[in-house]
Design a protein around this motif. Structure first.
Motif, PDB file in Angstrom:
ATOM      1  N   GLN A  88      58.533  87.638  63.371  1.00  0.00           N
ATOM      2  CA  GLN A  88      58.341  86.337  63.005  1.00  0.00           C
ATOM      3  C   GLN A  88      57.652  86.001  61.625  1.00  0.00           C
ATOM      4  OE1 GLN A  88      59.721  83.974  66.164  1.00  0.00           O
ATOM      5  NE2 GLN A  88      57.157  83.981  66.394  1.00  0.00           N
ATOM      6  N   ILE A  99      56.566  81.804  60.537  1.00  0.00           N
ATOM      7  CA  ILE A  99      56.507  80.442  60.988  1.00  0.00           C
ATOM      8  C   ILE A  99      56.476  79.122  59.540  1.00  0.00           C
ATOM      9  CG2 ILE A  99      56.075  77.927  61.698  1.00  0.00           C
ATOM     10  CD1 ILE A  99      55.774  79.963  64.344  1.00  0.00           C
ATOM     11  N   THR A 157      68.727  73.339  55.273  1.00  0.00           N
ATOM     12  CA  THR A 157      69.212  74.743  55.063  1.00  0.00           C
ATOM     13  C   THR A 157      69.713  75.759  54.215  1.00  0.00           C
ATOM     14  OG1 THR A 157      71.656  73.793  55.289  1.00  0.00           O
ATOM     15  CG2 THR A 157      70.562  74.303  57.529  1.00  0.00           C
ATOM     16  N   GLN A 215      65.799  79.980  60.919  1.00  0.00           N
ATOM     17  CA  GLN A 215      66.347  78.688  60.711  1.00  0.00           C
ATOM     18  C   GLN A 215      65.281  77.340  60.957  1.00  0.00           C
ATOM     19  OE1 GLN A 215      67.687  78.972  64.817  1.00  0.00           O
ATOM     20  NE2 GLN A 215      65.836  78.776  65.732  1.00  0.00           N
ATOM     21  N   THR A 222      63.088  74.755  62.356  1.00  0.00           N
ATOM     22  CA  THR A 222      63.325  74.534  63.625  1.00  0.00           C
ATOM     23  C   THR A 222      62.515  73.222  64.001  1.00  0.00           C
ATOM     24  OG1 THR A 222      60.860  75.296  63.891  1.00  0.00           O
ATOM     25  CG2 THR A 222      62.423  76.897  64.570  1.00  0.00           C
ATOM     26  N   GLU A 223      62.003  72.304  63.173  1.00  0.00           N
ATOM     27  CA  GLU A 223      61.425  71.104  63.739  1.00  0.00           C
ATOM     28  C   GLU A 223      61.313  70.059  61.689  1.00  0.00           C
ATOM     29  OE1 GLU A 223      57.450  69.161  65.388  1.00  0.00           O
ATOM     30  OE2 GLU A 223      57.251  71.429  64.533  1.00  0.00           O
ATOM     31  N   GLU A 254      59.279  72.974  59.280  1.00  0.00           N
ATOM     32  CA  GLU A 254      59.082  73.931  60.049  1.00  0.00           C
ATOM     33  C   GLU A 254      60.099  74.685  59.971  1.00  0.00           C
ATOM     34  OE1 GLU A 254      56.058  74.719  63.095  1.00  0.00           O
ATOM     35  OE2 GLU A 254      57.996  74.988  63.882  1.00  0.00           O
ATOM     36  N   ILE A 255      60.360  75.738  59.185  1.00  0.00           N
ATOM     37  CA  ILE A 255      60.826  77.146  59.229  1.00  0.00           C
ATOM     38  C   ILE A 255      60.654  78.569  59.780  1.00  0.00           C
ATOM     39  CG2 ILE A 255      62.663  78.303  57.683  1.00  0.00           C
ATOM     40  CD1 ILE A 255      61.909  76.204  55.124  1.00  0.00           C
ATOM     41  N   LEU A 256      61.128  78.493  61.035  1.00  0.00           N
ATOM     42  CA  LEU A 256      61.042  79.831  61.605  1.00  0.00           C
ATOM     43  C   LEU A 256      61.978  81.751  61.303  1.00  0.00           C
ATOM     44  CD1 LEU A 256      59.728  81.467  64.260  1.00  0.00           C
ATOM     45  CD2 LEU A 256      62.081  80.846  65.238  1.00  0.00           C
ATOM     46  N   GLN A 274      62.759  85.312  61.512  1.00  0.00           N
ATOM     47  CA  GLN A 274      63.027  86.121  62.693  1.00  0.00           C
ATOM     48  C   GLN A 274      63.646  87.389  61.228  1.00  0.00           C
ATOM     49  OE1 GLN A 274      64.475  84.121  65.275  1.00  0.00           O
ATOM     50  NE2 GLN A 274      62.681  84.114  66.683  1.00  0.00           N
TER      51      GLN A 274
END
Length: 162
Positions: free
Chosen positions: A78, A80, A100, A121, A123-124, A131-133, A135
């Motif tokens: 992953q 961040i 998105t 996605q 995330t914050e 913040e985009i995570l 994976q």
């Protein structure tokens, strides 16, 4: 549209036309489907503008007017990413900011570079940062990937003579 929203969009760093399209018209038309459709639209857009490196993704985010992107943390599975800048700060003051499109775009860029199935996605969302995570599964090859011809980005020339 309320007077307050009009004035906010008029003075937004993206400008009124882009802001109205992105943050008013599209959500009005897509309603509950906004998140999903914008995510897949971001993935499609990335397939049209593929780049071959992390630094190129960062540069392209700026060029497309998505904001300033930074890789915060990376592991084998992953990543961040942080998205900020004046455009992002302005959009975060709107009633329902949606990032998105940017998440889908980032996921597809990483997938094209790694050839691993990748999802992302938001995330914050804070006052001035998103913040985009991201994976990905290196063991799960993206089966629909065709050979990619990566773009060679133009970067602004700096004049050192000044």
């Amino acid at each position: 549209m309320s007077q307050r929203l009009y004035e906010q969009l008029l003075h937004d760093s993206a400008g009124l036309p882009q802001s109205v399209l992105r943050d008013v018209l599209i959500p009005a038309v897509l309603d509950k489907e906004t998140d999903g459709i914008l995510y897949w639209a971001g993935k499609d857009l990335a397939r049209q503008f593929p780049v071959e490196s992390t630094s190129s993704i960062v540069a392209l985010f700026d060029q497309l007017g998505f904001g300033h992107l930074k890789l915060k943390k990376q592991t084998s599975k992953q990543q961040i990413w942080l998205l900020d800048g004046q455009l992002v700060t302005d959009r975060l003051t709107l009633p329902r900011p949606n990032f998105t499109l940017e998440a889908g775009f980032l996921a597809q860029q990483i997938e094209l570079q790694t050839n691993a199935t990748t999802e992302a996605q938001v995330t914050e969302q804070k006052k001035n940062m998103v913040e985009i995570l991201v994976q990905h599964n290196i063991k799960d090859s993206a089966s629909d990937i065709e050979p990619v011809e990566f773009l060679q980005l133009e970067t602004p020339q700096t004049d050192d003579a000044e």
